[in-house]
Scaffold this motif. Structure first.
Motif, PDB file in Angstrom:
ATOM      1  N   THR A  56      45.148  39.368  39.161  1.00 43.61           N
ATOM      2  CA  THR A  56      44.961  40.145  37.940  1.00 43.61           C
ATOM      3  C   THR A  56      43.854  41.157  38.168  1.00 43.61           C
ATOM      4  O   THR A  56      42.796  40.827  38.728  1.00 43.61           O
ATOM      5  N   ASP A  57      44.097  42.381  37.772  1.00 47.76           N
ATOM      6  CA  ASP A  57      43.062  43.404  37.859  1.00 47.76           C
ATOM      7  C   ASP A  57      41.845  42.948  37.051  1.00 47.76           C
ATOM      8  O   ASP A  57      41.991  42.443  35.932  1.00 47.76           O
TER       9      ASP A  57
ATOM     10  N   GLN B 115      39.597  45.996  47.282  1.00 48.92           N
ATOM     11  CA  GLN B 115      38.387  45.457  46.656  1.00 48.92           C
ATOM     12  C   GLN B 115      37.881  44.234  47.407  1.00 48.92           C
ATOM     13  O   GLN B 115      36.678  44.078  47.617  1.00 48.92           O
TER      14      GLN B 115
ATOM     15  N   ARG C   9      45.361  48.070  45.939  1.00 45.75           N
ATOM     16  CA  ARG C   9      44.103  48.190  45.209  1.00 45.75           C
ATOM     17  C   ARG C   9      43.332  46.872  45.232  1.00 45.75           C
ATOM     18  O   ARG C   9      42.109  46.853  45.438  1.00 45.75           O
ATOM     19  N   SER C  10      44.039  45.759  45.021  1.00 44.45           N
ATOM     20  CA  SER C  10      43.378  44.457  44.980  1.00 44.45           C
ATOM     21  C   SER C  10      42.779  44.108  46.333  1.00 44.45           C
ATOM     22  O   SER C  10      41.636  43.621  46.420  1.00 44.45           O
TER      23      SER C  10
ATOM     24  N   ARG D  56      41.547  40.986  32.910  1.00 48.35           N
ATOM     25  CA  ARG D  56      41.431  39.538  32.858  1.00 48.35           C
ATOM     26  C   ARG D  56      41.091  39.061  31.445  1.00 48.35           C
ATOM     27  O   ARG D  56      40.597  39.816  30.618  1.00 48.35           O
TER      28      ARG D  56
ATOM     29  N   VAL E 262      49.131  45.489  36.199  1.00 45.00           N
ATOM     30  CA  VAL E 262      47.760  44.977  36.155  1.00 45.00           C
ATOM     31  C   VAL E 262      47.677  43.518  36.595  1.00 45.00           C
ATOM     32  O   VAL E 262      46.570  42.962  36.712  1.00 45.00           O
ATOM     33  N   ALA E 263      48.826  42.883  36.833  1.00 38.44           N
ATOM     34  CA  ALA E 263      48.826  41.498  37.293  1.00 38.44           C
ATOM     35  C   ALA E 263      50.146  41.230  37.993  1.00 38.44           C
ATOM     36  O   ALA E 263      51.179  41.830  37.660  1.00 38.44           O
TER      37      ALA E 263
ATOM     38  N   PHE F 281      49.547  48.047  43.538  1.00 43.05           N
ATOM     39  CA  PHE F 281      48.633  47.077  42.933  1.00 43.05           C
ATOM     40  C   PHE F 281      48.041  46.164  43.995  1.00 43.05           C
ATOM     41  O   PHE F 281      46.832  45.898  43.994  1.00 43.05           O
ATOM     42  N   TRP F 282      48.876  45.653  44.916  1.00 49.02           N
ATOM     43  CA  TRP F 282      48.347  44.830  46.012  1.00 49.02           C
ATOM     44  C   TRP F 282      47.298  45.607  46.807  1.00 49.02           C
ATOM     45  O   TRP F 282      46.247  45.079  47.143  1.00 49.02           O
TER      46      TRP F 282
END
Length: 366
Positions: free
Chosen positions: A305-306, A245, A241-242, A310, A286-287, A238-239
């Protein structure tokens, strides 16, 4: 306030156990403490030449057992009395943990000074987790060659006022010798904005980092049942991916930078108590948020949060759970850093965090 010198590994163990219990507690019945004017004496006697120790800043009012001023070692100055704590030292009585690097001046925050405690947290952690630390004018350089693209782990950490030319020269010297692909510094003293502005004029990127704080406490309506505590590895994807972006403009260097940012995170748990929190939807993270506890001070970090998830209250639930955990750990203060020109600072303000000071992050290419 009173102080206690400790090796970093022993402090991390104390965070797990809830109290500092050195051998002297069993052997002599007390924990050795010092006043700020005395701490150099046990440092010289017990840890000669060491500059990697942690100095615990203790609020005597939080100690459940008596403190008595008594004679120290025979070689100590005649008539000098040292504070001895007749019981274990609770980690919740430690309002700050600062690196002990003589002859650098000590900055010891008072228990009720939220700004000083926040500043101490965010300037202490990078030094204590660093692979290498070197002196520079006004502060230190922290280095981690295994994660060289992480600016937080490879930069100057300047806590005493210096001018822009000094910052630039030191960053060029250290960064050049260490092979940094960037030049970076944290201007961590109060009133550093004019120096940041001058560096901006010299082509540096600058960012105000607003220090925010609030009292710990369990939120009235938490809705935290959706929040899980997980091993950190479960947050890595998740990190990644964030951060992809947010850092897409790096181009060819993107994947190496993301790998360094993810890879550095385990270092925090070596020196403070880290808890990683997530919310899932359909099994996928997702968060996320991270809580870092260092004695009576806790910090909230990495609340993400993805974008597709949100507006569903996930960040509120994560923050509420972090506050619950900080309270359960005996913390009285929760702090964070927020970008001065971005919306999250206002989101945190609506949830009880107040601005207490600023630092400035500055960076440019090599």
């Amino acid at each position: 306030m009173v102080l206690h010198l400790i090796e970093p590994a022993a402090w991390r163990e104390a965070l797990r156990e809830g109290a500092v219990r050195p051998p002297s507690l069993a052997d002599a019945g007390f924990v050795h403490l010092s006043t700020p004017d005395q701490v150099h004496l046990p440092a010289q006697a017990l840890f000669p030449g060491r500059r990697d120790l942690a100095l615990l800043v203790v609020d005597p009012a939080r100690l459940p057992d008596p403190v008595r001023f008594e004679s120290g070692r025979p070689e100590d100055p005649a008539g000098m009395l040292f504070p001895h704590l007749y019981g274990p030292l609770p980690v919740s009585a430690v309002v700050a943990v600062v690196p002990y690097r003589p002859p650098a001046p000590l900055r010891l925050p008072a228990p009720g000074d939220a700004e000083a405690r926040a500043r101490a947290f965010f300037t202490s952690l990078p030094v204590r987790r660093a692979v290498g630390v070197g002196d520079v004018p006004g502060g230190v350089a922290v280095l981690d060659p295994d994660h060289v693209r992480s600016h937080d782990n490879n930069r100057l950490l300047v806590t005493e006022a210096v001018d822009a030319g000094t910052v630039e020269a030191a960053a060029d010297e250290v960064g050049g010798n260490a092979g940094w692909p960037h030049r970076a510094a944290l201007l961590a003293w109060a009133g550093a904005e004019p120096v940041a502005a001058e560096l901006r004029g010299r082509g540096w990127e600058t960012e105000e980092l607003v220090l925010m704080a609030r009292e710990a406490g369990r939120p009235a309506s938490a809705h935290t049942s959706r929040v899980e505590t997980v091993p950190q590895q479960q947050v890595h994807d998740f990190w990644a991916r964030s951060w992809r972006q947010g850092l897409a403009s790096l181009g060819a260097d993107l994947e190496r930078t993301v790998a360094d940012l993810v890879g550095r995170e385990h270092l925090n748990d070596r020196v403070v108590a880290v808890t990683d929190l997530v919310v899932r939807e359909d099994g996928a993270v997702v968060a996320s948020a991270q809580l870092r506890v260092d004695g009576a001070t806790a910090a909230v970090d990495s609340v993400l949060t993805d974008p597709a998830a949100r507006g569903r209250g996930h960040a509120d639930a994560l923050l509420a759970r972090a506050l619950e955990l900080a309270t359960d750990a005996g913390c009285d203060l929760v702090v964070l850093e927020a970008s001065g020109d971005d919306w999250p600072r206002h989101w945190y303000a609506r949830r009880g965090f107040r601005p207490v000071g600023s630092m400035w992050g500055v960076d440019r290419g090599a």
